[in-house]
Design a protein around this motif. Structure first.
Motif, PDB file in Angstrom:
ATOM      1  N   PHE A  13      -3.194   9.499 -19.637  1.00 44.29           N
ATOM      2  CA  PHE A  13      -2.247   8.832 -18.778  1.00 44.29           C
ATOM      3  C   PHE A  13      -3.194   7.667 -17.596  1.00 44.29           C
ATOM      4  CE2 PHE A  13       0.129  12.495 -20.025  1.00 44.29           C
ATOM      5  CZ  PHE A  13       1.573  11.971 -20.165  1.00 44.29           C
ATOM      6  N   VAL A  14      -2.799   6.703 -17.706  1.00 46.83           N
ATOM      7  CA  VAL A  14      -3.357   5.792 -16.625  1.00 46.83           C
ATOM      8  C   VAL A  14      -2.455   5.418 -15.529  1.00 46.83           C
ATOM      9  CG1 VAL A  14      -4.358   3.534 -16.314  1.00 46.83           C
ATOM     10  CG2 VAL A  14      -4.545   4.616 -18.586  1.00 46.83           C
ATOM     11  N   GLY A  15      -3.302   5.696 -14.123  1.00 47.28           N
ATOM     12  CA  GLY A  15      -2.588   5.549 -13.159  1.00 47.28           C
ATOM     13  C   GLY A  15      -3.112   5.010 -12.000  1.00 47.28           C
ATOM     14  N   GLU A  16      -2.647   5.181 -10.633  1.00 49.21           N
ATOM     15  CA  GLU A  16      -3.444   4.594  -9.261  1.00 49.21           C
ATOM     16  C   GLU A  16      -3.722   5.915  -8.602  1.00 49.21           C
ATOM     17  OE1 GLU A  16      -3.844   1.610  -8.923  1.00 49.21           O
ATOM     18  OE2 GLU A  16      -2.880   0.791 -10.330  1.00 49.21           O
ATOM     19  N   THR A  17      -5.266   5.657  -8.095  1.00 46.16           N
ATOM     20  CA  THR A  17      -5.614   6.525  -7.245  1.00 46.16           C
ATOM     21  C   THR A  17      -4.886   6.878  -5.830  1.00 46.16           C
ATOM     22  OG1 THR A  17      -7.719   7.634  -6.658  1.00 46.16           O
ATOM     23  CG2 THR A  17      -7.389   5.397  -6.213  1.00 46.16           C
ATOM     24  N   PHE A  18      -4.840   8.121  -5.298  1.00 48.86           N
ATOM     25  CA  PHE A  18      -4.433   8.328  -3.843  1.00 48.86           C
ATOM     26  C   PHE A  18      -5.253   9.502  -3.542  1.00 48.86           C
ATOM     27  CE2 PHE A  18      -1.260  11.002  -5.929  1.00 48.86           C
ATOM     28  CZ  PHE A  18      -1.130  12.170  -5.126  1.00 48.86           C
ATOM     29  N   GLY A  19      -5.411   9.793  -2.459  1.00 49.99           N
ATOM     30  CA  GLY A  19      -6.320  10.945  -1.796  1.00 49.99           C
ATOM     31  C   GLY A  19      -7.725  10.716  -2.079  1.00 49.99           C
ATOM     32  N   SER A  20      -8.608  11.858  -2.565  1.00 47.88           N
ATOM     33  CA  SER A  20      -9.978  11.859  -2.930  1.00 47.88           C
ATOM     34  C   SER A  20     -10.031  11.061  -4.115  1.00 47.88           C
ATOM     35  CB  SER A  20     -10.420  13.018  -2.939  1.00 47.88           C
ATOM     36  OG  SER A  20     -11.495  13.033  -3.253  1.00 47.88           O
ATOM     37  N   ILE A 108      -3.220  11.463  -8.427  1.00 44.63           N
ATOM     38  CA  ILE A 108      -3.140  10.241  -9.338  1.00 44.63           C
ATOM     39  C   ILE A 108      -1.477  10.005  -9.447  1.00 44.63           C
ATOM     40  CG2 ILE A 108      -3.169  11.877 -11.428  1.00 44.63           C
ATOM     41  CD1 ILE A 108      -4.100   9.370 -13.016  1.00 44.63           C
ATOM     42  N   ALA A 109      -1.137   8.631  -9.035  1.00 46.98           N
ATOM     43  CA  ALA A 109       0.175   8.072  -9.148  1.00 46.98           C
ATOM     44  C   ALA A 109       0.625   7.117 -10.196  1.00 46.98           C
ATOM     45  CB  ALA A 109       0.717   7.853  -7.737  1.00 46.98           C
ATOM     46  N   GLY A 110       1.846   7.011 -10.391  1.00 47.45           N
ATOM     47  CA  GLY A 110       2.098   5.888 -11.269  1.00 47.45           C
ATOM     48  C   GLY A 110       2.208   6.224 -12.695  1.00 47.45           C
ATOM     49  N   ILE A 111       2.150   7.595 -13.012  1.00 45.84           N
ATOM     50  CA  ILE A 111       2.136   7.882 -14.438  1.00 45.84           C
ATOM     51  C   ILE A 111       3.781   8.347 -14.743  1.00 45.84           C
ATOM     52  CG2 ILE A 111      -0.243   8.403 -14.298  1.00 45.84           C
ATOM     53  CD1 ILE A 111       0.525  11.283 -14.804  1.00 45.84           C
ATOM     54  N   ASP A 112       3.985   8.589 -16.147  1.00 42.20           N
ATOM     55  CA  ASP A 112       5.237   9.144 -16.352  1.00 42.20           C
ATOM     56  C   ASP A 112       5.368  10.550 -16.358  1.00 42.20           C
ATOM     57  OD1 ASP A 112       7.762   9.723 -17.667  1.00 42.20           O
ATOM     58  OD2 ASP A 112       7.607   8.265 -19.336  1.00 42.20           O
ATOM     59  N   ILE A 130      -8.589  14.662 -14.066  1.00 43.72           N
ATOM     60  CA  ILE A 130      -8.367  13.395 -13.262  1.00 43.72           C
ATOM     61  C   ILE A 130      -9.633  12.808 -13.242  1.00 43.72           C
ATOM     62  CG2 ILE A 130      -7.493  12.270 -11.219  1.00 43.72           C
ATOM     63  CD1 ILE A 130      -5.467  14.584 -10.801  1.00 43.72           C
ATOM     64  N   CYS A 131      -9.837  11.535 -13.619  1.00 43.63           N
ATOM     65  CA  CYS A 131     -11.200  10.889 -13.767  1.00 43.63           C
ATOM     66  C   CYS A 131     -11.111   9.455 -13.434  1.00 43.63           C
ATOM     67  CB  CYS A 131     -12.062  11.225 -15.051  1.00 43.63           C
ATOM     68  SG  CYS A 131     -11.034  10.433 -16.470  1.00 43.63           S
ATOM     69  N   HIS A 132     -12.164   8.866 -13.216  1.00 44.99           N
ATOM     70  CA  HIS A 132     -12.385   7.350 -13.005  1.00 44.99           C
ATOM     71  C   HIS A 132     -12.178   6.717 -14.163  1.00 44.99           C
ATOM     72  CE1 HIS A 132     -14.012   8.013  -9.112  1.00 44.99           C
ATOM     73  NE2 HIS A 132     -14.965   8.453  -9.603  1.00 44.99           N
ATOM     74  N   PHE A 133     -11.199   5.598 -14.117  1.00 46.15           N
ATOM     75  CA  PHE A 133     -10.862   4.622 -15.047  1.00 46.15           C
ATOM     76  C   PHE A 133     -11.859   4.400 -16.060  1.00 46.15           C
ATOM     77  CE2 PHE A 133      -9.500   0.482 -16.920  1.00 46.15           C
ATOM     78  CZ  PHE A 133      -8.724   0.949 -17.987  1.00 46.15           C
ATOM     79  N   ASN A 134     -13.033   3.929 -15.765  1.00 47.55           N
ATOM     80  CA  ASN A 134     -14.179   3.512 -16.536  1.00 47.55           C
ATOM     81  C   ASN A 134     -14.985   4.721 -17.413  1.00 47.55           C
ATOM     82  OD1 ASN A 134     -15.566   4.667 -14.622  1.00 47.55           O
ATOM     83  ND2 ASN A 134     -16.529   2.870 -13.899  1.00 47.55           N
ATOM     84  N   GLU A 135     -14.489   5.680 -17.261  1.00 45.55           N
ATOM     85  CA  GLU A 135     -15.237   6.972 -17.925  1.00 45.55           C
ATOM     86  C   GLU A 135     -14.673   6.970 -19.493  1.00 45.55           C
ATOM     87  OE1 GLU A 135     -16.145  10.871 -16.605  1.00 45.55           O
ATOM     88  OE2 GLU A 135     -15.158  10.018 -14.471  1.00 45.55           O
TER      89      GLU A 135
END
Length: 365
Positions: A13-20, A108-112, A130-135
């Protein structure tokens, strides 16, 4: 900034980060409540887990000073559909994002979240990161499959030293396996003289404190890992009135000869219907557990089933046939959720009073 959630079955799942912005590994579970995200974030029972909140809008009433269930959160990560940036509530002191940053909780937010919940229901609880998008997905997947869920969650969240919460009523020893502060609140409201002790406190040390009653709290992980607690309960059952909640319920069952098993995806929500078999009443209860007491294993013990879950028929409450001891799988203190079962604290105090009256009568005789 984009982030990814990767599950051990390969789903991404790809989403937007919040928090740490840090990464998070854990057991991915879902909570079906509509409110209570602050209590969920601070509930020690979520130690080692990444929690999916099924309600689509989270953070809309912010974070306040009063609704925490612990001082230091043990949750590993949070997954939401939408995280509110501008909360509206007179008690709000900060946003969900600000709190998660302050406490180093990756989100992580914005996922289904509906799709993710269905995956967990179909496949059972899954490990995830939950990891960085580029991994690279494959690299992360290998890390997930090579990493085991830890087995010392109770040791991590239990108090390290005993401490009092003084009152003028009966002396209650609270064995902290990962206590929610709501339990302490309910005992304090009833005037109890409370002493909270670590999870590995021996039966002898507890009895030296001259308790009128012992309360076994909620907590995280597999109950069979908490061997110290099981042994202690074996030695105090029948000597002092006892009340178990959550993990405390499971440990009580194991100490009395029953078995516990891991559930497919657990019970986590704030309105689970539970039937009291002794009164016939249905209670809406707050629950958070991934293990349960095996009903078939009760047969050869001195335990009696007092409550069942109406959704799946699983064991939700027990009492001992010979001694002053009972337990429930759900949370009578709620937080979040219905307070239908809060009277169980009164039942515990009443059981203690009756036991004390019996001691006095016996002494006079």
């Amino acid at each position: 900034m984009k982030k990814k959630l990767i599950l051990e079955n390969g789903t991404v799942f790809v989403g937007e980060t919040f928090g740490s912005e840090s990464t998070a590994f854990g057991e991915v579970v879902f909570h079906s409540g509509m409110t209570g995200y602050q209590e969920i974030l601070s509930d020690p029972t979520y130690c080692g887990q990444i929690v999916v909140l099924t309600y689509p809008l989270v953070g809309n009433y912010g974070i306040n000073r009063d609704d925490f269930e612990s001082i230091t959160p043990a949750i590993n990560g949070l997954i939401v559909k939408e995280a509110t940036d501008f909360p509206s509530n007179w008690r709000s002191e900060m946003t969900l994002d600000e709190y998660c940053k302050m406490k180093n909780i990756p989100g992580i937010a914005g996922i289904d979240t509906r799709k993710l919940t269905r995956i967990i229901r179909d496949h059972g609880t899954l490990k995830g990161i939950i990891c960085h998008f580029n991994e690279k997905d494959q690299d992360v997947l290998e890390r997930i499959r090579a990493t085991e869920i830890r087995h010392e969650q109770v040791k991590q969240v239990s108090t390290k030293t005993a401490y009092p919460s003084p009152g003028r009523g009966r002396r209650i020893i609270v064995v902290d396996f990962g206590m929610k502060h709501g339990i302490l609140r309910e005992l304090n409201e009833r005037g109890c003289d409370v002493v909270v002790v670590p999870y590995d406190t021996s039966a002898n040390e507890i009895l030296q404190l001259n308790p009128d009653g012992i309360l076994l709290t909620n907590g995280p992980g597999n109950p069979k890992d908490v061997t110290e607690g099981i042994q202690m309960i074996k030695e105090v059952v029948g000597k002092v009135p006892l009340f178990g909640i959550g993990l405390g319920h499971q440990l009580f069952a194991l100490a009395c000869g029953a078995e516990t098993i891991k559930m497919k995806f657990g019970h986590r929500g704030s309105s689970h219907p539970t039937k009291d078999l002794l009164t016939g009443k249905v209670l809406f209860t707050s629950q958070n557990h991934g293990f349960l007491v095996d009903a078939d294993s009760i047969t050869n013990t001195r335990l009696e089933i007092t409550h069942i879950a109406l959704n799946d028929g699983t064991v939700e409450g027990l009492k001992h046939k010979d001694f002053n001891a009972f337990s429930v799988q759900f949370h009578p203190e709620a937080s979040p959720g219905s307070e239908d079962a809060v009277s169980l604290f009164h039942q515990f105090i009443e059981m203690i009073e009756i036991a004390k009256q019996g001691e006095t009568t016996h002494a006079k005789a």
